[in-house]
Design an enzyme around this catalytic site. Structure first.
Site, PDB file in Angstrom:
ATOM      1  N   SER A  87       5.501  20.714  -8.883  1.00 63.78           N
ATOM      2  CA  SER A  87       5.140  19.466  -9.534  1.00 63.78           C
ATOM      3  C   SER A  87       3.824  19.643 -10.306  1.00 63.78           C
ATOM      4  O   SER A  87       3.668  20.605 -11.053  1.00 63.78           O
ATOM      5  CB  SER A  87       5.056  18.349  -8.486  1.00 63.78           C
ATOM      6  N   ASP A 103      11.753  17.318 -10.592  1.00 60.97           N
ATOM      7  CA  ASP A 103      10.509  17.621  -9.890  1.00 60.97           C
ATOM      8  C   ASP A 103      10.752  18.538  -8.684  1.00 60.97           C
ATOM      9  O   ASP A 103      11.574  18.242  -7.819  1.00 60.97           O
ATOM     10  CB  ASP A 103       9.884  16.304  -9.420  1.00 60.97           C
TER      11      ASP A 103
END
Length: 280
Positions: free
Chosen positions: A6, A149
């Site tokens: 992320s 993500d």
């Protein structure tokens, strides 16, 4: 070896590019703008978070990422960026292999939260086929798909680092020591999404995130005897949020990070120079 998940993948990249304070500048200069986040876009079928605009800004100008310096700094080390396949929801650890355009796409994919950036980022076959590295290669690897993500499936890829042979693992955390994986942003995001009628699928993603987080925390709490695992985190709760953090909150957390980093260097800087070593 370096593994980023992320926003951590962006932080590792700016660390390699030697751009001090880069993440702070992006948060203040880009993610704080109205163009970046508009919930109503998500409610009418668009992307609530405009990652396309955000990452376009990293190509040139004052927000440009210096990928050339990053490549030189990386040298012979391996950089892996964690993504989650939107189809099988498995984690994939992809290497940019020195390709600047693909590197930027991986950063975008690793930050693409479901609903906020709906479908994820499509990675072309010629990139994924050549760049993916897996602890255990899968014959059914999806060569052309959308990726989200990395934090959904591997929020703390400590076990993956261990599976890849790392026996000295340093984890840079963006939470304080008492954080248990029950993320505030998960519950806030869940509340936002339920208003738009997308609860079932999104709840699955959020549940997967929290389950994966708990598994990694369990590994950290009771690691194998042959691994040295060090965590760097702030001693007190951080103030910044997923979206909409004030300059005061950002400065508080930045200072907390500097303090934690300096404390680590004072006690460990001579102990982590030889492989197999991993920074997460």
């Amino acid at each position: 070896m370096l593994i980023g998940t992320s926003a951590g993948s962006q932080n590792l990249t700016s660390f390699l590019s030697r751009q001090k304070g880069y993440a702070q500048r992006l948060i203040r200069g880009l993610s704080g703008q109205k163009r970046f986040y508009q919930l109503r876009r998500g409610l009418v079928g668009g992307n609530a978070v405009d990652l396309d605009w955000y990452f376009d800004k990293t190509i040139r100008g004052k927000f440009a990422l210096d990928f050339e310096t990053a490549k030189k700094s990386l040298g012979e080390r391996e950089l892996l960026i964690t993504t989650t396949n939107s189809g099988d929801r498995e984690s994939y650890f992809l290497s940019p292999n020195g390709n600047t355009k693909y590197w930027r796409q991986l950063l975008k994919a690793s930050s693409a939260l479901p609903f906020l950036y709906r479908r994820g980022v499509k990675l072309a076959p010629r990139f994924t086929a050549n760049s993916v590295t897996l602890a255990e290669p899968r014959a059914d690897y999806p060569k052309d798909d959308y990726y989200l993500d990395g934090g959904l499936s591997a929020p703390l890829p400590v076990r993956e680092a261990y599976r890849r042979g790392a026996r000295k693992i340093i984890v840079v955390r963006t939470v304080n020591a008492n954080f248990n994986g029950q993320s505030d942003w998960v519950h806030k995001l869940q509340a936002w999404i339920c208003k738009s009628g997308y609860c079932p699928k999104t709840i699955d993603y959020l549940s997967q995130h929290e389950q994966a987080y708990q598994q990694e925390l369990a590994f950290i709490a009771d690691p194998p005897d042959d691994v040295e695992l060090v965590q760097i985190f702030a001693k007190k709760p951080l103030h910044s949020k997923l979206l909409g953090s004030s300059d005061k909150d950002l400065q508080h957390d930045y200072n907390a990070g500097i303090t934690a980093g300096n404390a680590f260097l004072q006690t460990h800087q001579t102990r982590h120079k030889k492989p197999p070593f991993c920074l997460i």
